[in-house]
Design an enzyme around this catalytic site. Sequence first.
Site, PDB file in Angstrom:
ATOM      1  CG  HIS A  56      -0.355   0.048   2.527  1.00 54.03           C
ATOM      2  ND1 HIS A  56       0.406  -0.975   3.051  1.00 54.03           N
ATOM      3  CD2 HIS A  56      -0.392   1.009   3.498  1.00 54.03           C
ATOM      4  CE1 HIS A  56       0.806  -0.658   4.266  1.00 54.03           C
ATOM      5  NE2 HIS A  56       0.352   0.545   4.555  1.00 54.03           N
ATOM      6  CG  HIS A  96      -0.208   4.378   4.826  1.00 53.52           C
ATOM      7  ND1 HIS A  96      -0.981   3.595   5.646  1.00 53.52           N
ATOM      8  CD2 HIS A  96      -0.990   5.442   4.488  1.00 53.52           C
ATOM      9  CE1 HIS A  96      -2.175   4.154   5.806  1.00 53.52           C
ATOM     10  NE2 HIS A  96      -2.198   5.274   5.117  1.00 53.52           N
ATOM     11  CG  ASP A 110       4.730   2.854   7.327  1.00 54.30           C
ATOM     12  OD1 ASP A 110       3.844   3.349   6.615  1.00 54.30           O
ATOM     13  OD2 ASP A 110       4.522   1.926   8.131  1.00 54.30           O
ATOM     14  CG  HIS A 111       4.236  -0.062   4.088  1.00 52.72           C
ATOM     15  ND1 HIS A 111       4.233  -1.414   4.321  1.00 52.72           N
ATOM     16  CD2 HIS A 111       3.735   0.512   5.212  1.00 52.72           C
ATOM     17  CE1 HIS A 111       3.742  -1.660   5.524  1.00 52.72           C
ATOM     18  NE2 HIS A 111       3.433  -0.491   6.087  1.00 52.72           N
ATOM     19  CG  HIS A 139      -4.335  -0.239   6.354  1.00 55.36           C
ATOM     20  ND1 HIS A 139      -4.230  -0.233   7.726  1.00 55.36           N
ATOM     21  CD2 HIS A 139      -3.327   0.561   5.889  1.00 55.36           C
ATOM     22  CE1 HIS A 139      -3.204   0.517   8.082  1.00 55.36           C
ATOM     23  NE2 HIS A 139      -2.649   1.021   6.995  1.00 55.36           N
ATOM     24  CG  ASP A 169       0.338  -1.673   7.465  1.00 56.83           C
ATOM     25  OD1 ASP A 169       1.218  -2.552   7.453  1.00 56.83           O
ATOM     26  OD2 ASP A 169       0.585  -0.466   7.679  1.00 56.83           O
ATOM     27  CG  HIS A 224       3.572  -3.023  10.512  1.00 56.52           C
ATOM     28  ND1 HIS A 224       2.592  -2.359  11.218  1.00 56.52           N
ATOM     29  CD2 HIS A 224       3.895  -2.213   9.475  1.00 56.52           C
ATOM     30  CE1 HIS A 224       2.339  -1.201  10.633  1.00 56.52           C
ATOM     31  NE2 HIS A 224       3.121  -1.092   9.573  1.00 56.52           N
TER      32      HIS A 224
END
Length: 309
Positions: free
Chosen positions: A63, A65, A67-68, A140, A211, A269
């Site tokens: 996805h 976001h 942090d990914h 999510h 997530d 995570h």
Amino acid sequence: MELEFLGTNAGVPSLQRNVTSMALRMFEERRTFWLFDCGEATQHQILRSSLKLSKLEKVFITHLHGDHIFGLPGLLSSRAYQGGTTKLTVYGPPGLKQFVEVSLTLSQSRIEYELEVIEHTGGTVFEDQDFTVESLLLDHRVDSYGYRIVEKDKAGSLDLKRLAEYGLKPGPVYGRLKRGETIDLENGQVLKPEDVLGSPKKGRIVTILGDTRPCDNAVILAKDADLLVHEATFMHDLKESAYNYHHCTSIQAADAAVEAGVQELILTHFSSRYKDIEHLQPLLEEAQTVFQNTKLAEELVLFPVQRHV
């Protein structure tokens, strides 16, 4: 196949852990590795490992976001400087192509190898003669996908003693039998592959989830997997926080492993409230009360993908 975690933290990096990324090392199977997510500083973690960006074949993003994905533009740019000349394919949700193109264009990055970005909304996202990768939408705050990597079954080993009894010597005929072809022998006999092949070697299944809250699609993707990688952002006493932030607890990850009938579960995570491996032990012990064969992801540690019969 081996998994190597390059980042195991949720949201932001800490002094102990980087943000999310993991490498599926497939050097025996295809002489490459695949990357799943690419948080900030992933390429720094690769430099600390034995991985080489020149061997990177595919990147799968769960996805969008930060942090990914915040490590992706830098990694793509650096790959050419580290000997990467072969094609690289990046898979992920709609919007990924725009993110990559804008980042590389505005930074005037030069990509001197073939780069393809494939957006998807689930389904079969990749297939060749050896592997299939399937994806489903999870639960999510933004569209987040899990991936199911299926290694196709391989023909069993040739029985050399039986082949000798048929008067066959090593050569092209061996390959034909391994490919499932029937052979007409000089004496008029018909030799079928099953006459000289052992039992097929069952392929392995690895499920890597993005997530998510607990959801049906997570269990579908993990069905009978040899290895499941599942987020466990919080311990179960914070299940309300997990729900509000669209994440899972360690118990919920273990519940999914039980329901899906997986062989091994690796948790990752983690919230930065759990400072180091010592503080993560209660989270692990909690999950093991539900699913015993659970491990904690540790960065730059190899986890073999066991072949379960």
